[in-house]
Design an enzyme around this catalytic site. Sequence first.
Site, PDB file in Angstrom:
ATOM      1  N   ASP A  72       0.828  -1.201   0.000  1.00 46.92           N
ATOM      2  CA  ASP A  72       0.000   0.000   0.000  1.00 46.92           C
ATOM      3  C   ASP A  72       0.864   1.253   0.000  1.00 46.92           C
ATOM      4  OD1 ASP A  72       0.981  -0.447   2.595  1.00 46.92           O
ATOM      5  OD2 ASP A  72      -0.968  -1.037   3.371  1.00 46.92           O
ATOM      6  N   ASN A 140      -6.898  -3.723  14.337  1.00 48.43           N
ATOM      7  CA  ASN A 140      -8.287  -4.083  14.018  1.00 48.43           C
ATOM      8  C   ASN A 140      -8.363  -5.225  12.997  1.00 48.43           C
ATOM      9  OD1 ASN A 140      -7.497  -2.848  11.683  1.00 48.43           O
ATOM     10  ND2 ASN A 140      -9.071  -1.272  11.670  1.00 48.43           N
ATOM     11  N   HIS A 142      -6.751  -5.607  10.253  1.00 50.19           N
ATOM     12  CA  HIS A 142      -6.592  -5.343   8.823  1.00 50.19           C
ATOM     13  C   HIS A 142      -5.288  -5.948   8.308  1.00 50.19           C
ATOM     14  CE1 HIS A 142      -4.542  -1.167   9.616  1.00 50.19           C
ATOM     15  NE2 HIS A 142      -3.603  -2.018   9.273  1.00 50.19           N
ATOM     16  N   GLU A 147      -9.466  -2.702   5.586  1.00 47.00           N
ATOM     17  CA  GLU A 147     -10.070  -2.487   6.892  1.00 47.00           C
ATOM     18  C   GLU A 147     -11.269  -3.429   7.073  1.00 47.00           C
ATOM     19  OE1 GLU A 147      -8.352  -0.833   8.837  1.00 47.00           O
ATOM     20  OE2 GLU A 147      -8.034   1.262   8.325  1.00 47.00           O
TER      21      GLU A 147
HETATM   22  C1  GLP Z   1      -0.183  -0.292   8.492  1.00 49.69           C
HETATM   23  C2  GLP Z   1       0.131  -1.051   7.216  1.00 49.69           C
HETATM   24  C3  GLP Z   1      -0.003  -2.544   7.424  1.00 49.69           C
HETATM   25  C4  GLP Z   1       0.783  -2.959   8.661  1.00 49.69           C
HETATM   26  C5  GLP Z   1       0.215  -2.247   9.869  1.00 49.69           C
HETATM   27  C6  GLP Z   1       0.872  -2.648  11.174  1.00 49.69           C
HETATM   28  O1  GLP Z   1      -1.534  -0.209   8.690  1.00 49.69           O
HETATM   29  N1  GLP Z   1      -0.707  -0.676   6.122  1.00 49.69           N
HETATM   30  O2  GLP Z   1       0.460  -3.220   6.277  1.00 49.69           O
HETATM   31  O3  GLP Z   1       0.695  -4.336   8.811  1.00 49.69           O
HETATM   32  O4  GLP Z   1       0.385  -0.858   9.656  1.00 49.69           O
HETATM   33  O5  GLP Z   1       2.013  -1.885  11.424  1.00 49.69           O
HETATM   34  P1  GLP Z   1       3.016  -2.163  12.613  1.00 49.69           P
HETATM   35  O6  GLP Z   1       3.880  -3.279  12.176  1.00 49.69           O
HETATM   36  O7  GLP Z   1       3.777  -0.874  12.763  1.00 49.69           O
HETATM   37  O8  GLP Z   1       2.192  -2.476  13.806  1.00 49.69           O
END
Ligand code: GLP
Length: 265
Positions: A72, A140, A142, A147
């Site tokens: 993304d 959440n 995702h 989402e």
């Molecule tokens: C963002 C990204 C996800 C990632 C998530 C968790 O939302 N789009 O791909 O998995 O963050 O991030 P973290 O590893 O910092 O908890």
Amino acid sequence: MLRVVICKNPDEVGYQASRQVIESMQRTLAKSDRYVLGLPTGETPLPLYGYLIAAFYAGEIDFSAVHTFNLDEYVGLPPNHAQSYRYFMMRNLFDFVNIPVHQTHMPNGLTRDVNQECARYERLIESLGIDLWVLGIGRNEHIAFNEPGSSRESKTRKVKLTLDTIEANARFFESHDQVPTEALSVGISTVLDNSKEIVLMATGLSKAQAIAIALLGPVSGWIPASYLREHEHCTFYLDKLAASNCEQVIGEGVCPEYLEVVYAE
Ligand code: GLP
């Protein structure tokens, strides 16, 4: 069957995941002239990226034939913005390995034609195919920026981020109102239907509830990560804290039949 590997800490999660990625790269590049790797951003993959860089410097892996696809990108952030995902990937992986920059693919969050850009990205993924896609998970449940409420058939598209996700992302920005509210994200179908292998990593207590629900709750669009249970070759690497809400169930004799749980040495 979904494999769950429980590790003692976040560094071990990165190490164990790196061994799967490295072995998959070596195995594929021994018989093919291309390896395609899907990648996430966030704090969770940082140890993995460290181990991949170390393996590159040790001569264990070579990135010259590797193509990467990121999950993304924020809408509206230029690639040189310190919080753009392109910048994150350069700073944490691409700058340290021999991957040609034109082989590092990301959705263009600055595009004027969102539909065309999303269709281009989806087509490129479909045409190259993904050997292994690495994922993180949101609080959440995702995956990428799919989402709760996302469809199993979703493809690359523009998405609105939930308040919970915006709040989680705010730690990286100077103020709350700078946090982007939209992103271009691959869909659930993009990941599930194009990847030979999937690896999901989760660490820390803030992910414990999301992991328990994704592993033990119903398979549903309200729990996007639950769809990973439908993939043939998916492994979750969890540290003790991320596993703590479900370890009593999955680590004992009452583990559901669709899970195989192992403990990293
Ligand atoms: C963002 C990204 C996800 C990632 C998530 C968790 O939302 N789009 O791909 O998995 O963050 O991030 P973290 O590893 O910092 O908890």
